[in-house]
Design a protein around this motif. Structure first.
Motif, PDB file in Angstrom:
ATOM      1  N   GLY A 390      35.645  46.374  50.245  1.00  0.00           N
ATOM      2  CA  GLY A 390      36.895  46.659  49.557  1.00  0.00           C
ATOM      3  C   GLY A 390      37.901  45.546  49.756  1.00  0.00           C
ATOM      4  N   GLY A 391      38.820  45.422  48.821  1.00  0.00           N
ATOM      5  CA  GLY A 391      39.827  44.385  48.954  1.00  0.00           C
ATOM      6  C   GLY A 391      40.889  44.518  47.886  1.00  0.00           C
ATOM      7  N   PHE A 392      41.947  43.763  48.072  1.00  0.00           N
ATOM      8  CA  PHE A 392      43.073  43.798  47.137  1.00  0.00           C
ATOM      9  C   PHE A 392      43.512  42.367  46.861  1.00  0.00           C
ATOM     10  N   THR A 441      42.286  43.018  35.761  1.00  0.00           N
ATOM     11  CA  THR A 441      43.716  42.757  35.523  1.00  0.00           C
ATOM     12  C   THR A 441      44.489  42.687  36.846  1.00  0.00           C
ATOM     13  N   GLU A 442      43.854  43.141  37.934  1.00  0.00           N
ATOM     14  CA  GLU A 442      44.485  42.969  39.252  1.00  0.00           C
ATOM     15  C   GLU A 442      44.520  41.478  39.621  1.00  0.00           C
ATOM     16  N   VAL A 443      43.450  40.751  39.213  1.00  0.00           N
ATOM     17  CA  VAL A 443      43.316  39.342  39.565  1.00  0.00           C
ATOM     18  C   VAL A 443      43.995  38.462  38.514  1.00  0.00           C
ATOM     19  N   ARG A 500      43.077  51.669  42.469  1.00  0.00           N
ATOM     20  CA  ARG A 500      43.990  51.746  41.322  1.00  0.00           C
ATOM     21  C   ARG A 500      43.295  51.333  40.046  1.00  0.00           C
ATOM     22  N   TYR A 501      42.193  50.588  40.179  1.00  0.00           N
ATOM     23  CA  TYR A 501      41.516  50.008  39.007  1.00  0.00           C
ATOM     24  C   TYR A 501      40.155  50.654  38.834  1.00  0.00           C
ATOM     25  N   GLU A 502      39.607  50.497  37.619  1.00  0.00           N
ATOM     26  CA  GLU A 502      38.291  51.088  37.324  1.00  0.00           C
ATOM     27  C   GLU A 502      37.611  50.219  36.271  1.00  0.00           C
TER      28      GLU A 502
HETATM   29  N1  GLN Z   1      41.903  46.589  44.572  1.00  0.00           N
HETATM   30  C1  GLN Z   1      40.958  47.448  43.951  1.00  0.00           C
HETATM   31  C2  GLN Z   1      41.605  48.677  43.305  1.00  0.00           C
HETATM   32  O1  GLN Z   1      42.727  48.985  43.616  1.00  0.00           O
HETATM   33  C3  GLN Z   1      39.892  47.881  44.937  1.00  0.00           C
HETATM   34  C4  GLN Z   1      40.461  48.724  46.029  1.00  0.00           C
HETATM   35  C5  GLN Z   1      39.581  48.784  47.261  1.00  0.00           C
HETATM   36  O2  GLN Z   1      38.665  47.974  47.426  1.00  0.00           O
HETATM   37  N2  GLN Z   1      39.850  49.709  48.123  1.00  0.00           N
HETATM   38  O3  GLN Z   1      41.005  49.316  42.495  1.00  0.00           O
END
Ligand code: GLN
Length: 588
Positions: A390-392, A441-443, A500-502
């Motif tokens: 996981g990451g942001f 769209t997060e990136v 937050r994303y899918e």
């Molecule tokens: N950043 C991504 C999201 O918000 C993944 C989140 C995560 O890895 N916990 O969907």
């Protein structure tokens, strides 16, 4: 069982003509539930959560109902907005609470799902006190740290006792004795112990014995001073657990005993241990379980037949730790690569799967900021499996995508977790579907092909606290897929989420036509939750965090599958089971 709201409304209101303020839930009987408090002196990071969870496990094995709670001094309402680089991973409970990583330790050690009632921060306490003040609950009183704020802390603990019907509530206080922000927690414990009566509580002080290399001997002064500080709060410890790199000498234990009024047998040595799973045996060998039962006068509640069975099962597991010798190397990519605590649950899940399969899983941390298609074989050429966790945010994402491409093309077992699932979709869209501009769209907010985009419900949300898609959800599994087999052909699997994303629904058909299989989705929404590639030996990803629900005796199937596939790749032998047979053997 009473609901939280009923418990809170039934709390007696304060009055102006009494100095006493100790709200209790309806039906609460002081003295029935016992309380064990764990505090740290000298320094933080002593493993209070590990100690407390191991002791709770020993009591649970004896047939007692145990309920842990962690009290955090910080003013955040939860851990959701904390940087894992500073505080360790954010652990997500089934009810969506974002909490401290110690709750993960409790869940794993006790094999118990916890809830928001098991996690309390100063932010929550003050929020409740201020809301009650606005509501007029304190009548004409000036609202004070003592008795109102401490009263709120005691109420939390008693509500937990009622809600869980616990025999023993294990209370862990974050930080160290002497931190200004924790002082009122210790005061609340002192008050509670007095109000509950004799033999209702037990105070354990964890301390640290220094062993300076220049002296070559153990020094106890810092520990003595720390314990003195606790006693200045009016708290007499019952047990002192001395953490140290090596076994603590009898001389040091005697010194501490003399200065603290704690009998020598109850000043115990707790040296570093290679695996946390061997600590319950260490505590048991020192007789701490029966000592606690005696101090709390609950010997007659113990069920020793239950214990024999539970302990035999646990020993079967710990025996396998030493036998797990076949090395495999799993690469984990990520930006918090210097702090192991940021990925605590993943490391635990790998350990559980490794022990179950007789493998010693070595982790290779891979920092991805400078990885490209041209150099990716350097870090990944010799690994047996890859995890993108996981990451942001944006840092290192292109490098992660290169790692996924390499794993996909070179048939290296792959497990993508949350962000790692989303990055696998982007990689596939770019390399296989020809969507060169695919991104999240997060990136890249204005990318030409937003294959990963905001969940619709997230568009309306402002601020960052506690508002992602959080907590446990059922995933509907597609029959005849790898995921369906890993979950033993069940219709659904439950996992925990934080995102937050899918996968943008309008790209699903295109991705599936090109060979990507979405083998798990949300039951009533087009949210894709598991992906896999049938042409690959083991390529699977999930929008969830499977690591959060792996338990020592019940390793998580997606991790078992990964380690089994890694063993098979490394040793190229037919006597290793394929991932699905490995899971069937272990998890059925
Ligand atoms: N950043 C991504 C999201 O918000 C993944 C989140 C995560 O890895 N916990 O969907």
């Amino acid at each position: 069982m009473a609901k939280d709201s009923e418990l809170l409304t039934s709390v007696s209101k304060t009055s102006t003509d009494s100095e006493f303020f100790s709200p209790m839930p309806a039906g609460y009987k002081p003295g029935r539930t016992k309380y064990l408090f764990v505090m740290g002196t000298v320094m933080s990071g002593l493993g209070k959560g590990i100690f407390s969870s191991c002791l709770a496990k020993l009591m649970q094995d004896k047939g007692l109902k145990v309920a842990p709670i962690k009290l955090e001094g910080y003013l955040n309402i939860d851990s959701g907005t904390l940087n894992p680089f500073r505080h360790g991973e954010v652990f997500i409970l089934d009810d969506g609470m974002e909490c401290d990583m110690d709750l993960g330790t409790y869940e794993r050690m006790l094999d118990q799902n916890l809830s928001r009632a098991n996690f309390c921060t100063s932010g929550q306490i003050f929020n409740d006190v201020l809301n009650k003040e606005r509501h007029g609950d304190y009548l004409g009183r000036d609202v004070q740290m003592i008795p109102h704020v401490t009263g709120e802390v005691k109420l939390r603990l008693r509500n937990l006792a009622m809600k869980t019907n616990a025999d023993v509530v294990f209370v862990e206080i974050g930080g160290t004795v002497g931190d200004l922000e924790n002082a009122y927690f210790i005061e609340a414990m002192r008050e509670l112990a007095y109000e509950e009566g004799q033999n209702s509580s037990c105070f354990v002080a964890l301390t640290y014995i220094l062993e300076p290399q220049t002296l070559g001997e153990q020094k106890s002064k810092a520990a003595q001073l720390g314990i003195k500080q606790l006693m200045q709060f009016g708290v007499q410890p019952d047990i002192i657990a001395c953490r140290c790199a090596s076994p603590v000498t009898d001389t040091v234990r005697q010194k501490i005993s003399v200065y603290s009024n704690v009998p020598f047998e109850r000043v115990i040595s707790l040296p570093d241990s290679a695996s946390i799973y061997t600590i319950p045996a260490m505590l048991r060998d020192r007789g701490l379980d029966f000592e606690v039962a005696r101090l709390l006068k609950i010997e007659e509640r113990l069920n020793l037949r239950h214990e024999r069975k539970a302990w035999a099962q646990w020993c079967d597991f710990t025996d396998k730790i030493e036998a797990a010798q076949k090395p495999v190397t799993i690469a984990i990519t990520g930006k918090y690569t210097s702090v192991r605590d940021s990925y605590a649950s993943i490391l635990n899940a790998l350990e559980h799967a490794g022990i179950a399969l007789g493998a010693k899983v070595n982790v290779k941390w891979v920092e991805t900021t400078s990885i490209t298609d041209a150099n990716v074989s350097e870090p990944l050429g010799d690994v047996d499996g890859v995890i993108v966790p996981g990451g942001f945010g944006t840092r290192g994402t292109e490098g992660k995508i290169c790692c996924i491409k390499f794993a996909r093309e070179d048939h290296i077992p792959y497990l993508g977790i949350c962000f790692g699932f989303q990055m696998a979709v982007i990689e596939f869209a770019r390399s296989v579907c020809g969507l060169k501009g695919a991104n999240s769209t997060e990136v890249e907010p204005n990318c030409p092909e937003p294959v990963i985009d905001y969940l619709p419900e997230q568009l309306k949300i402002e601020g960052l606290g506690g508002n992602m898609r959080l907590g446990g959800h059922d995933i509907e599994l597609k029959p005849d897929t790898l995921a369906w087999r890993l979950f033993l052909e069940a219709r659904t699997a439950r996992m925990r989420f934080r995102h937050r994303y899918e996968v943008a629904p309008r790209y699903i058909e295109l991705l599936e036509k090109a060979g990507l299989v979405f083998s798990g989705k949300a039951p009533n929404q087009p949210i894709m939750q598991i992906l896999e590639l049938p042409s690959h030996p083991y390529f699977i990803g999930t929008q969830a965090h499977p690591c959060l629900t792996s338990r020592p005796l019940r390793p998580q199937p997606m991790f078992v599958g990964l380690v089994a596939a890694a063993l098979k790749k490394r040793y190229l032998q037919n006597d290793f089971p394929d991932p699905v047979s490995a899971v069937q053997k272990l998890c059925s």
